[in-house]
Design a protein around this motif. Structure first.
Motif, mmCIF file in Angstrom:
data_model
loop_
_atom_site.group_PDB
_atom_site.id
_atom_site.type_symbol
_atom_site.label_atom_id
_atom_site.label_comp_id
_atom_site.label_asym_id
_atom_site.label_seq_id
_atom_site.Cartn_x
_atom_site.Cartn_y
_atom_site.Cartn_z
ATOM 1 N N LYS A 663 0.831 -1.209 0.000
ATOM 2 C CA LYS A 663 0.000 0.000 0.000
ATOM 3 C C LYS A 663 0.866 1.259 0.000
ATOM 4 O O LYS A 663 0.592 2.228 -0.725
ATOM 5 C CB LYS A 663 -0.908 0.027 1.242
ATOM 6 N N ARG A 667 0.715 3.841 -2.987
ATOM 7 C CA ARG A 667 0.312 5.220 -2.709
ATOM 8 C C ARG A 667 1.396 6.213 -3.142
ATOM 9 O O ARG A 667 1.108 7.242 -3.742
ATOM 10 C CB ARG A 667 0.050 5.406 -1.211
ATOM 11 N N GLN A 671 0.885 9.219 -5.638
ATOM 12 C CA GLN A 671 1.082 10.580 -5.131
ATOM 13 C C GLN A 671 2.111 11.335 -5.978
ATOM 14 O O GLN A 671 1.943 12.516 -6.279
ATOM 15 C CB GLN A 671 1.552 10.535 -3.677
ATOM 16 N N SER A 756 -6.179 5.831 -4.196
ATOM 17 C CA SER A 756 -4.955 5.565 -3.434
ATOM 18 C C SER A 756 -4.401 6.834 -2.780
ATOM 19 O O SER A 756 -3.517 6.752 -1.929
ATOM 20 C CB SER A 756 -3.884 4.961 -4.346
#
Length: 787
Positions: A663, A667, A671, A756
């Protein structure tokens, strides 16, 4: 394994060239994007760090746009005429043509090592007849439309460069922008382009373009629009008059003397016998001063009376007429009314020469009889102004202007500071002006079918102030196209800013031979979408290009009103806080660092050292950090060689199916994708590079603990972000993953997984008596419920 940058860069440069990866299909205008840097001046045989800082980051932006689906046109050429090559010929005997073409050949190879995606089929150089023929055609079009003319005028003369300079080429201290010598004033017959006819259009156009506000303000100030009134002053005892321009007609009752420019034709006519000797002596004393020196606010005021008097039209008072060098024949009317009570320059002049100072506007809180210690230029109550007494001066300004119009002694008008563009140069290495001088017919344009007027190779390079072209009799002596009589060619050449005023149009089809540029392509591809170059060109190249583009629009050759839609200025790279120069011994040679680290590392470090519009300070240690980053990237990709073939990635992932480590990686990738585009779009390269470094830190820590298809997912997207900033390394990483094509051939499309971007946990800091006692990582829902 250490990144073999030399082999990798040569391999991909050859691949790009062989496969013509960067040749643009100009017939495809669906997502067209014309991006351009100010083309290079080949005065030397090497590209310097300034070239790199202008060109490489801009190329990264262009590559970024190409990966986002744009059909990018990014050409390169050479601004090849100019003074340095000629001065080099005088010094060494090497002909400007030979040295320039040799420099271009060397620079072309250096530009290719940058790894920029230039369309080399669009390459051009301005010093060949195929190009400068069209400078001459453009001159003739301007001449035909009354926008090119010849006149005797005071000009700026550089005694070192031995040529005329435009006002824009004289620095604020009165020195030559190129060599630093103090500029002198001379009267010469010169050619001008009538840019002043476009003053209002040039101002209006600034409202439609995305340029830095500072640059737009510089152009506004240079054009210098002012609203005012022209006032006629009769000359006592004659039927002559002169006209002054003033923005302050409210001060007319305070006029105590008038001043003519030394060059004004009335000076000789009006000067009385008693004053002739003093006036002639004064004219000799100031004739070598430049406009910059004459108008300096710190220069001591000088002048002499002519012995003549003018009649003030509002009160019929006689006021003495002086000659003073602070008045310019080339600005306004060459005559000024002097109001020492309300203009600081006039106040100082009046004090020095004991001339009357009359107060006609009373400052709030002051008494009419108070002596003025300095000029009052603000708004106040009108006094000593006849029927206008008692009015506020801003109201009286309009009423006095109306009075002048009613009595037919003045009228409201608009004035501009902008002067016509002086294009004559007494040098060889430039475009010959296509004019023939005939004793019977006067000045005769060269017929279009006889263009180009070619530069002869055989000339004498002398530092004597004359044009070298005059030394070639075969060039000079010709026949008049009108009457067939013996005639002589114009021996001055054009300012090289003519070459750069339209070159962006020629790139679209540089080999076209029957017209100045391909107007059909110009209609589709111009204005240039993004133009990048130095702010020092604000009142020269950028202003001239706008003028020429507007003229080309008027004669229906382009369908746009401005040449450059968006303008970006790069900053300056310093070394230990100082501007780089050979004399200081602090010049950074790009070649040294490219040999040691490769062009991608050099490019990325330039982008990483600071905001692009501000520049940064060079550090030998700083580039080492970027090299370490590149080595880590190459290592991690080699650890997962061909992973894409056996473990293809998904478009996106369900967070509930991922481990906590996965995760975090997923992410972080999304990002970075989310933040990166905004930074690159706005030329914020330093933060974009920083984002990639942060992402690589995450990969180093966690990637090997992720499922293999997620590793593929992460590395694919990392390469996608890396490729614009380090194109050779990006291509190599793309290949290591298992791809056969260049990433720029068939760019992938990656969507950001917005889900996400939502954070699951939040860090809560626990403080007791102002001291941190604990940090708790809690689910975001628990935190929200407690708040």
């Amino acid at each position: 394994m250490k990144y073999p940058y030399s082999d990798v860069e040569k391999k991909w440069q050859s691949f790009w060239e062989d496969e013509k990866i960067y040749n643009t299909d100009l017939s495809d205008t669906k997502n067209k994007l014309y991006t351009l840097v100010m083309f290079i001046y080949p005065s030397g045989s090497k590209t310097h760090i300034g070239h790199w800082y202008n060109y490489a980051p801009t190329d990264s932006w262009a590559r970024f746009k190409k990966l986002r689906g744009f059909n990018v046109f990014e050409p390169m050429g050479y601004d090849a005429f100019g003074l340095p090559a000629e001065n080099y010929a005088i010094k060494t005997g090497v002909h400007p043509q030979d040295s320039t073409l040799k420099n271009i050949s060397d620079i072309r190879e250096q530009l290719k090592t940058m790894g920029c995606m230039y369309d080399w089929d669009a390459e051009l150089m301005t010093c060949v007849p195929e190009y400068y023929k069209w400078n001459q055609w453009l001159f003739l079009k301007l001449y035909e439309n009354g926008l090119a003319y010849r006149k005797n005028a005071p000009v700026n003369w550089c005694p070192s460069c031995q040529t005329v300079l435009a006002n824009e080429q004289v620095l604020a201290d009165g020195s030559c922008e190129r060599c630093g010598a103090m500029v002198e004033q001379k009267n010469l017959t010169q050619w001008f382009f009538k840019i002043t006819d476009y003053a209002e259009k040039l101002l209006d156009g600034l409202e439609t373009i995305d340029w830095p506000e500072k640059t737009k303000l510089m152009q506004k100030n240079w054009i210098g629009k002012s609203f005012g009134t022209e006032v006629d002053f009769k000359i006592d005892g004659t039927d002559k008059k002169f006209t002054v321009f003033t923005t302050r007609p409210d001060t007319l009752f305070g006029v105590t003397y008038a001043v003519l420019a030394p060059e004004h034709q009335l000076v000789e006519e009006l000067t009385t016998e008693d004053n002739k000797e003093a006036v002639e002596k004064y004219l000799q004393e100031i004739k070598s001063l430049t406009e910059i020196e004459r108008t300096s606010t710190v220069k001591e005021k000088t002048g002499v009376p002519t012995g003549a008097y003018a009649i003030n039209p509002v009160n019929n008072e006689k006021v003495p007429i002086w000659v003073a060098d602070y008045v310019l024949a080339t600005y306004g009317t060459g005559c000024v009314m002097a109001v020492p009570g309300h203009d600081e320059r006039d106040f100082e002049f009046a004090k020095k020469f004991n001339l009357p100072i009359r107060k006609v506007i009373l400052e709030d809180g002051k008494h009419e009889n108070d002596e003025l210690e300095e000029a009052f230029a603000g708004i106040g109550k009108m006094i000593n102004s006849s029927e206008f007494d008692g009015l506020q001066s801003d109201e009286a300004l309009e009423k006095i202007a109306e009075y002048l119009e009613v009595h037919n002694v003045g009228h409201r008008t608009i004035n501009y500071r902008l002067r016509d563009w002086l294009i004559s140069r007494q040098r060889y290495w430039g475009t010959p002006i296509p004019i023939i001088h005939c004793e019977k017919c006067g000045e005769v344009p060269v017929p279009v079918n006889e263009l180009p007027v070619k530069l002869p190779y055989e000339v004498e390079f002398k530092h004597d102030g004359g044009s070298p072209l005059a030394s070639n009799s075969d060039f000079v002596n010709t026949t008049c196209p009108k009457c067939g009589a013996p005639a002589k060619r114009e021996v001055d050449t054009m300012d090289t800013f003519v070459d750069s005023s339209w070159y962006y149009l020629r790139y679209l089809n540089p080999k076209i031979s029957d017209k100045i540029f391909d107007d059909k392509l110009a209609e589709k591809w111009t204005p240039v979408d993004t133009y990048v170059g130095g702010a020092e060109h604000a009142t020269m190249h950028l202003l001239y290009a706008r003028f020429i583009h507007k003229f080309l629009n008027e004669i229906k050759l382009v369908n746009s009103d401005e040449p450059f839609k968006r303008l970006i200025h790069q900053g300056t790279i310093t070394n230990n806080g100082a501007k780089m120069s050979k004399s200081k011994g602090n010049v950074v040679d790009p070649g040294t660092f490219i040999d040691e680290y490769g062009s991608d590392v050099f490019r990325m470090y330039l982008m990483f050292m600071g905001p692009y519009d501000l520049g940064g300070d060079w550090s030998d240690k700083g580039i080492v950090g970027v090299d370490r980053f590149v080595q880590r990237v190459y290592t991690i990709f080699n650890n997962f060689e061909n992973i894409q073939k056996d473990n293809p990635s998904k478009t996106n992932y369900d967070l509930s199916e991922l481990t906590e480590i996965e995760k975090e990686v997923y992410r972080k990738v999304n990002q970075t994708l989310d933040k990166y585009d905004g930074e690159l779009e706005n030329f914020r390269f330093n933060t974009a590079v920083a984002f990639l470094m942060e992402l690589m830190n995450e990969f180093t820590k966690s990637l090997s603990n992720c499922r293999k298809d997620l590793i593929t997912y992460s590395l694919e997207r990392f390469t996608f972000l890396l490729a614009p900033l380090a194109p050779h390394l990006g291509e190599e990483c793309w290949k290591i993953l298992g791809n056969d094509d260049s990433i720029f051939q068939n760019p992938p499309k990656y969507e950001i997984d917005k889900k996400s971007l939502v954070v699951d946990n939040a860090t809560i800091v626990v403080q007791v008596n102002g001291k941190i006692r604990a940090k708790l990582n809690l689910p975001i829902l628990i935190v929200k419920n407690q708040l």
